[in-house]
Design a protein around this motif. Structure first.
Motif, PDB file in Angstrom:
ATOM      1  N   ALA A 110      29.855  37.295  43.800  1.00  0.00           N
ATOM      2  CA  ALA A 110      31.260  36.863  43.781  1.00  0.00           C
ATOM      3  C   ALA A 110      32.163  37.923  43.149  1.00  0.00           C
ATOM      4  O   ALA A 110      32.838  37.683  42.144  1.00  0.00           O
ATOM      5  CB  ALA A 110      31.393  35.549  43.019  1.00  0.00           C
ATOM      6  N   PRO A 111      32.229  39.137  43.730  1.00  0.00           N
ATOM      7  CA  PRO A 111      33.021  40.216  43.128  1.00  0.00           C
ATOM      8  C   PRO A 111      34.514  39.924  43.178  1.00  0.00           C
ATOM      9  O   PRO A 111      35.035  39.471  44.204  1.00  0.00           O
ATOM     10  CB  PRO A 111      32.671  41.427  44.002  1.00  0.00           C
ATOM     11  CG  PRO A 111      32.258  40.839  45.309  1.00  0.00           C
ATOM     12  CD  PRO A 111      31.571  39.560  44.971  1.00  0.00           C
ATOM     13  N   PRO A 112      35.228  40.167  42.085  1.00  0.00           N
ATOM     14  CA  PRO A 112      36.686  39.977  42.083  1.00  0.00           C
ATOM     15  C   PRO A 112      37.373  41.094  42.856  1.00  0.00           C
ATOM     16  O   PRO A 112      36.765  42.132  43.150  1.00  0.00           O
ATOM     17  CB  PRO A 112      37.035  40.041  40.593  1.00  0.00           C
ATOM     18  CG  PRO A 112      35.976  40.920  40.005  1.00  0.00           C
ATOM     19  CD  PRO A 112      34.729  40.638  40.775  1.00  0.00           C
ATOM     20  N   ALA A 113      38.642  40.903  43.162  1.00  0.00           N
ATOM     21  CA  ALA A 113      39.415  41.901  43.899  1.00  0.00           C
ATOM     22  C   ALA A 113      40.750  42.137  43.210  1.00  0.00           C
ATOM     23  O   ALA A 113      41.290  41.265  42.529  1.00  0.00           O
ATOM     24  CB  ALA A 113      39.636  41.447  45.343  1.00  0.00           C
ATOM     25  N   ASP A 114      41.279  43.344  43.395  1.00  0.00           N
ATOM     26  CA  ASP A 114      42.589  43.710  42.867  1.00  0.00           C
ATOM     27  C   ASP A 114      43.258  44.594  43.908  1.00  0.00           C
ATOM     28  O   ASP A 114      42.610  45.474  44.493  1.00  0.00           O
ATOM     29  CB  ASP A 114      42.436  44.471  41.540  1.00  0.00           C
ATOM     30  CG  ASP A 114      43.777  44.890  40.959  1.00  0.00           C
ATOM     31  OD1 ASP A 114      44.698  44.056  40.933  1.00  0.00           O
ATOM     32  OD2 ASP A 114      43.907  46.064  40.531  1.00  0.00           O
TER      33      ASP A 114
END
Length: 509
Positions: free
Chosen positions: A179-183
């Motif tokens: 579940a990698p976060p994003a920016d």
């Protein structure tokens, strides 16, 4: 041939012999394809498959791409046998049939053989090769859980010049990267989002940043994943990465600015300007250093806990071990260019490079570090994959030669550089920098300009940098429209392929 050997038919077919080897492997007669090849060669009175091929091919020139694939297939099949209890590693003579001697003479060759053998023993390397990309004497392939890149020489029998191998995403067992976060910053194209989502898991990356500009010249960037895993820190578009060999473009641009100002002549000997160190071969020119055709001997160490003085690292004289005029390595040559910049400007290289390149382009997030940065300096943590498939911290070492490998920067700053470097130079000199002036060998699609790698078939100028210490970078500039594409990751594996996917997705090629 021995009396007991089989005779070759009048018009032997290499394709038939290959099919015969695979048939006998499938029948269970052998446990590895290389064993079948070797047995068939010996049955026909030859000591090796390579010798048999040469007899079959005769005076005709072998197909270079087929030859490179043959060598790669042998490597994979031979080393995959390490999973067998009675396996013995290939002897030097056996390796020399498939690898260039110049590669086998390097310490990295032994490490590669041992590493691939270990991967086989853990079930990661299997006796199969699936070609992903193949072009002139270059192959990118999959073998088990390993992604492998290799290139052959221009001359028959097109032995391998080396191999890069790394485990792909299905080898990763680390649940922390789930579940990698994003920016995001700016208007990120949907095609880029898709590439990032696919590549992160497929390639196996803790973090990935992609950046570029839209059709109106406005920058965008996307970060996906983690800057650090212990403790966990989401990756942002503003984190700094070590970009290693991309640093050479800063150095090359600084040298070209000095040339444009009349402070040096590219075609004069570099020793005309060097003071702190000297080159043993006084004929080596500044242009030779820029185009990696200097023939200088390799430096002893690329990484250390702190940056040493250059003379302390190299000694007072840089020796030659290769042939001037032939494309080889770059670290020694760019070490000399860094010293040349310092000697001409009277300032240490980092300060001189900042004044000549970084500051005029507004690259405020970029610098040459003398020690490993702390987490609160907005720097990523760099990672390697252990044998269990978990990410572990890479050694906290910085480049010993800032001018060749030492830049830490952000994606936004690399975009600024890609868009603006040519504005610092007269137009004819900038054009010359992105023209192929040297090639590793005849027929190669990638040439060397004044610092830049030029791929004419793709219409791009590029630089990439990755070492086995936890990070990699790729910078691509389209030659027809100046569009910039950046890819950064905090795992030390080649990232050019991912940046190429972005280029293809946005150009429709």
């Amino acid at each position: 041939m021995s009396e007991s050997s089989r005779s070759l038919p009048d018009r032997p077919s290499l394709r038939f012999l290959r099919l015969e080897a695979r048939r006998r492997l499938a029948a269970g007669e052998f446990t590895a394809l290389w064993e079948a090849y070797l047995a068939i060669a010996r049955e026909h009175g030859f000591s090796s498959w390579t010798a048999l091929k040469q007899q079959v091919v005769g005076d005709s020139r072998p197909d270079p791409d087929e030859a490179v694939l043959d060598h790669l297939s042998w490597v994979v099949s031979r080393l995959a046998g390490a999973s067998q209890p009675d396996w013995e590693p290939p002897a030097e003579q056996e390796l020399a049939e498939h690898f260039e001697q110049s590669f086998l003479d390097r310490p990295a060759a032994g490490q590669l053989i041992e590493g691939l053998s270990t991967m086989a023993r853990t079930g990661r390397l299997r006796d199969e090769v699936t070609v992903i990309t193949q072009r002139a004497r270059f192959i990118r392939a999959q073998a088990g859980d390993l992604r492998i890149e290799t290139a052959g020489t221009n001359e028959p029998p097109h032995r391998l010049r080396g191999i890069l191998a790394h485990r792909v995403g299905k080898s990763v067992t680390d649940t922390r990267v789930a579940a990698p976060p994003a920016d995001v910053a700016g208007n990120v194209p949907q095609a880029v989002v898709s590439v990032a989502e696919q590549a992160l898991g497929e390639v196996g990356l803790p973090g990935l940043v992609l950046a570029g500009v839209d059709d109106h010249g406005k920058p965008w960037a996307m970060a996906r994943g983690w800057a650090r895993l212990d403790p966990k820190e989401p990756l942002s578009t503003t984190h700094r990465f070590p970009v290693y060999a991309v640093s050479t473009l800063i150095t090359a641009t600084a040298v070209l600015r000095l040339a444009a100002d009349g402070r040096l002549d590219l075609d004069r000997p570099a020793n005309d300007h060097l003071r702190a160190i000297r080159l043993a071969n006084g004929d080596i020119t500044v242009r030779d250093l820029l185009t990696r055709t200097d023939g200088l001997a390799p430096l002893p160490e690329a990484l250390a806990e702190t940056v040493p003085g250059l003379a302390e690292l190299t000694g007072p004289v840089l020796a030659s071990s290769g042939v001037r005029g032939s494309v080889a390595g770059f670290i020694s040559g760019y070490a000399a260019l860094g010293a040349l910049i310092a000697d001409i400007t009277g300032s240490p290289y980092p300060q001189a490079a900042a004044r000549l390149v970084l500051d005029p382009l507004g690259m405020t997030g970029s610098s040459f570090l003398e020690r490993w940065p702390a987490a609160d300096e907005r720097a990523v943590g760099c990672h390697m994959l252990d044998t269990s498939g978990a990410f572990v911290p890479a050694p906290a070492k910085v480049a010993t030669v800032p001018a060749a490998l030492g830049l830490w920067t952000t994606a936004a700053d690399l975009v600024r550089f890609g868009l603006g470097w040519s504005s610092l130079l007269p137009a004819p000199l900038a054009e010359e920098a992105t023209r192929p002036l040297a090639r590793p060998s005849a027929g190669w699609q990638v040439g060397i300009g004044l610092g830049w790698l030029i791929n004419e078939s793709r219409g791009v100028a590029a630089a990439s940098g990755g070492v086995p210490h936890g990070a990699a970078a790729s910078l691509i500039v389209k030659l027809d429209n100046g569009k910039v594409h950046i890819a950064l990751t905090n795992r030390g594996i080649p990232i050019d392929e991912v940046n190429g996917r972005v280029l293809d997705a946005l150009t429709g090629s």
